[in-house]
Design a protein around this motif. Structure first.
Motif, PDB file in Angstrom:
ATOM      1  N   GLY A 139       0.803  -1.206   0.000  1.00 38.14           N
ATOM      2  CA  GLY A 139       0.000   0.000   0.000  1.00 38.14           C
ATOM      3  C   GLY A 139       0.843   1.266   0.000  1.00 38.14           C
ATOM      4  O   GLY A 139       2.068   1.220  -0.111  1.00 38.14           O
ATOM      5  N   SER A 140       0.149   2.394   0.156  1.00 38.35           N
ATOM      6  CA  SER A 140       0.805   3.708   0.091  1.00 38.35           C
ATOM      7  C   SER A 140       0.419   4.567   1.284  1.00 38.35           C
ATOM      8  O   SER A 140      -0.663   4.415   1.855  1.00 38.35           O
ATOM      9  CB  SER A 140       0.405   4.434  -1.194  1.00 38.35           C
ATOM     10  N   LEU A 141       1.305   5.469   1.619  1.00 40.18           N
ATOM     11  CA  LEU A 141       1.055   6.498   2.623  1.00 40.18           C
ATOM     12  C   LEU A 141       1.734   7.776   2.178  1.00 40.18           C
ATOM     13  O   LEU A 141       2.770   7.720   1.503  1.00 40.18           O
ATOM     14  CB  LEU A 141       1.619   6.099   3.989  1.00 40.18           C
ATOM     15  N   ARG A 142       1.179   8.896   2.578  1.00 40.93           N
ATOM     16  CA  ARG A 142       1.840  10.173   2.344  1.00 40.93           C
ATOM     17  C   ARG A 142       2.027  10.871   3.677  1.00 40.93           C
ATOM     18  O   ARG A 142       1.062  11.201   4.363  1.00 40.93           O
ATOM     19  CB  ARG A 142       1.041  11.062   1.394  1.00 40.93           C
ATOM     20  N   LEU A 143       3.272  11.088   4.018  1.00 41.12           N
ATOM     21  CA  LEU A 143       3.606  11.812   5.240  1.00 41.12           C
ATOM     22  C   LEU A 143       3.787  13.285   4.930  1.00 41.12           C
ATOM     23  O   LEU A 143       4.285  13.646   3.863  1.00 41.12           O
ATOM     24  CB  LEU A 143       4.882  11.261   5.859  1.00 41.12           C
ATOM     25  N   SER A 144       3.409  14.107   5.904  1.00 41.62           N
ATOM     26  CA  SER A 144       3.522  15.547   5.739  1.00 41.62           C
ATOM     27  C   SER A 144       4.257  16.126   6.938  1.00 41.62           C
ATOM     28  O   SER A 144       4.092  15.673   8.067  1.00 41.62           O
ATOM     29  CB  SER A 144       2.129  16.162   5.631  1.00 41.62           C
ATOM     30  N   CYS A 145       5.057  17.135   6.679  1.00 45.71           N
ATOM     31  CA  CYS A 145       5.815  17.824   7.735  1.00 45.71           C
ATOM     32  C   CYS A 145       5.570  19.316   7.594  1.00 45.71           C
ATOM     33  O   CYS A 145       5.976  19.922   6.594  1.00 45.71           O
ATOM     34  CB  CYS A 145       7.292  17.508   7.607  1.00 45.71           C
ATOM     35  N   ALA A 146       4.923  19.895   8.589  1.00 48.29           N
ATOM     36  CA  ALA A 146       4.640  21.331   8.582  1.00 48.29           C
ATOM     37  C   ALA A 146       5.762  22.078   9.269  1.00 48.29           C
ATOM     38  O   ALA A 146       6.100  21.785  10.415  1.00 48.29           O
ATOM     39  CB  ALA A 146       3.313  21.595   9.280  1.00 48.29           C
ATOM     40  N   PHE A 147       6.315  23.060   8.564  1.00 49.75           N
ATOM     41  CA  PHE A 147       7.442  23.846   9.050  1.00 49.75           C
ATOM     42  C   PHE A 147       6.949  25.207   9.520  1.00 49.75           C
ATOM     43  O   PHE A 147       6.132  25.852   8.842  1.00 49.75           O
ATOM     44  CB  PHE A 147       8.457  24.021   7.916  1.00 49.75           C
ATOM     45  N   SER A 148       7.470  25.693  10.656  1.00 43.69           N
ATOM     46  CA  SER A 148       7.145  27.034  11.130  1.00 43.69           C
ATOM     47  C   SER A 148       8.322  27.594  11.912  1.00 43.69           C
ATOM     48  O   SER A 148       9.245  26.861  12.276  1.00 43.69           O
ATOM     49  CB  SER A 148       5.895  27.013  12.014  1.00 43.69           C
ATOM     50  N   GLY A 149       8.288  28.912  12.163  1.00 44.53           N
ATOM     51  CA  GLY A 149       9.315  29.532  12.980  1.00 44.53           C
ATOM     52  C   GLY A 149      10.576  29.922  12.244  1.00 44.53           C
ATOM     53  O   GLY A 149      11.615  30.136  12.872  1.00 44.53           O
ATOM     54  N   GLY A 150      10.507  30.038  10.960  1.00 48.41           N
ATOM     55  CA  GLY A 150      11.667  30.422  10.184  1.00 48.41           C
ATOM     56  C   GLY A 150      11.302  30.590   8.725  1.00 48.41           C
ATOM     57  O   GLY A 150      10.122  30.517   8.356  1.00 48.41           O
ATOM     58  N   THR A 151      12.322  30.811   7.902  1.00 50.19           N
ATOM     59  CA  THR A 151      12.099  30.937   6.459  1.00 50.19           C
ATOM     60  C   THR A 151      12.317  29.571   5.829  1.00 50.19           C
ATOM     61  O   THR A 151      13.451  29.082   5.758  1.00 50.19           O
ATOM     62  CB  THR A 151      13.050  31.969   5.855  1.00 50.19           C
ATOM     63  N   PHE A 152      11.253  28.988   5.378  1.00 50.06           N
ATOM     64  CA  PHE A 152      11.263  27.601   4.907  1.00 50.06           C
ATOM     65  C   PHE A 152      12.314  27.377   3.821  1.00 50.06           C
ATOM     66  O   PHE A 152      13.033  26.380   3.839  1.00 50.06           O
ATOM     67  CB  PHE A 152       9.868  27.258   4.391  1.00 50.06           C
ATOM     68  N   SER A 153      12.418  28.322   2.910  1.00 49.43           N
ATOM     69  CA  SER A 153      13.323  28.138   1.777  1.00 49.43           C
ATOM     70  C   SER A 153      14.793  28.224   2.175  1.00 49.43           C
ATOM     71  O   SER A 153      15.674  27.916   1.362  1.00 49.43           O
ATOM     72  CB  SER A 153      13.015  29.159   0.686  1.00 49.43           C
ATOM     73  N   ASN A 154      15.076  28.627   3.402  1.00 45.74           N
ATOM     74  CA  ASN A 154      16.455  28.687   3.883  1.00 45.74           C
ATOM     75  C   ASN A 154      16.936  27.368   4.479  1.00 45.74           C
ATOM     76  O   ASN A 154      18.104  27.254   4.844  1.00 45.74           O
ATOM     77  CB  ASN A 154      16.618  29.776   4.948  1.00 45.74           C
ATOM     78  N   TYR A 155      16.055  26.406   4.572  1.00 45.31           N
ATOM     79  CA  TYR A 155      16.375  25.149   5.243  1.00 45.31           C
ATOM     80  C   TYR A 155      16.409  23.990   4.259  1.00 45.31           C
ATOM     81  O   TYR A 155      15.519  23.855   3.409  1.00 45.31           O
ATOM     82  CB  TYR A 155      15.338  24.832   6.316  1.00 45.31           C
ATOM     83  N   VAL A 156      17.422  23.156   4.414  1.00 49.33           N
ATOM     84  CA  VAL A 156      17.356  21.848   3.765  1.00 49.33           C
ATOM     85  C   VAL A 156      16.483  20.976   4.656  1.00 49.33           C
ATOM     86  O   VAL A 156      16.415  21.176   5.868  1.00 49.33           O
ATOM     87  CB  VAL A 156      18.752  21.213   3.583  1.00 49.33           C
ATOM     88  N   MET A 157      15.796  20.023   4.046  1.00 47.83           N
ATOM     89  CA  MET A 157      14.820  19.223   4.774  1.00 47.83           C
ATOM     90  C   MET A 157      15.067  17.735   4.535  1.00 47.83           C
ATOM     91  O   MET A 157      15.620  17.341   3.486  1.00 47.83           O
ATOM     92  CB  MET A 157      13.404  19.577   4.304  1.00 47.83           C
ATOM     93  N   GLY A 158      14.641  16.933   5.486  1.00 48.81           N
ATOM     94  CA  GLY A 158      14.835  15.497   5.310  1.00 48.81           C
ATOM     95  C   GLY A 158      13.846  14.682   6.115  1.00 48.81           C
ATOM     96  O   GLY A 158      13.183  15.194   7.029  1.00 48.81           O
ATOM     97  N   TRP A 159      13.741  13.434   5.737  1.00 48.74           N
ATOM     98  CA  TRP A 159      12.972  12.438   6.479  1.00 48.74           C
ATOM     99  C   TRP A 159      13.913  11.306   6.889  1.00 48.74           C
ATOM    100  O   TRP A 159      14.711  10.826   6.070  1.00 48.74           O
ATOM    101  CB  TRP A 159      11.852  11.857   5.620  1.00 48.74           C
TER     102      TRP A 159
END
Length: 121
Positions: free
Chosen positions: A16-36
């Motif tokens: 099956g499938s799942l979609r995980l979501s991560c909500a970012f706050s408290g900063g400028t999102f585009s300034n951060y590299v992101m990972g799971w």
């Protein structure tokens, strides 16, 4: 201080499938590299996928290549992890991470609380 909140985990059958979501706050999102990352019981935390600030470049762990896609939604300050063809080995707690310094292959200093994924065989 950046904060991350994961959602979307749950129980799914193998294949099956799942979609995980991560909500970012408290900063400028585009300034951060992101990972799971994920951690299964009794095992060390491992990388699942990471993505650059621009969203153009990404990296995937060997065990998930071809089945999982990471993406960024700049309008919603969110990082998504689309997981398909799930296997029992994909079970664990999935953590979202962010880092304002370095590139998406480096270390991460901001972590969410995690969301649990269970895959039944």
């Amino acid at each position: 201080q950046a904060q991350l909140v994961e959602s979307g985990g749950g129980l799914v059958q193998a294949g099956g499938s799942l979609r995980l979501s991560c909500a970012f706050s408290g900063g400028t999102f585009s300034n951060y590299v992101m990972g799971w990352f994920r951690q299964a019981p009794g095992k060390e935390r491992e990388i699942v996928a990471t993505i650059s600030r621009s969203g153009v470049s990404s990296y995937y762990g060997d065990s998930v290549k071809g089945r999982i896609t990471i993406s960024r939604d700049y309008a919603k300050n969110t990082v998504l992890l689309q997981m398909n063809s799930l296997k029992p080995n994909d079970m664990g707690v999935y953590y979202c991470a962010a880092e304002p310094r370095g590139d998406f292959l480096g270390s991460y200093g901001v972590w969410g609380q995690g969301t649990e994924v269970t895959v039944s065989s």
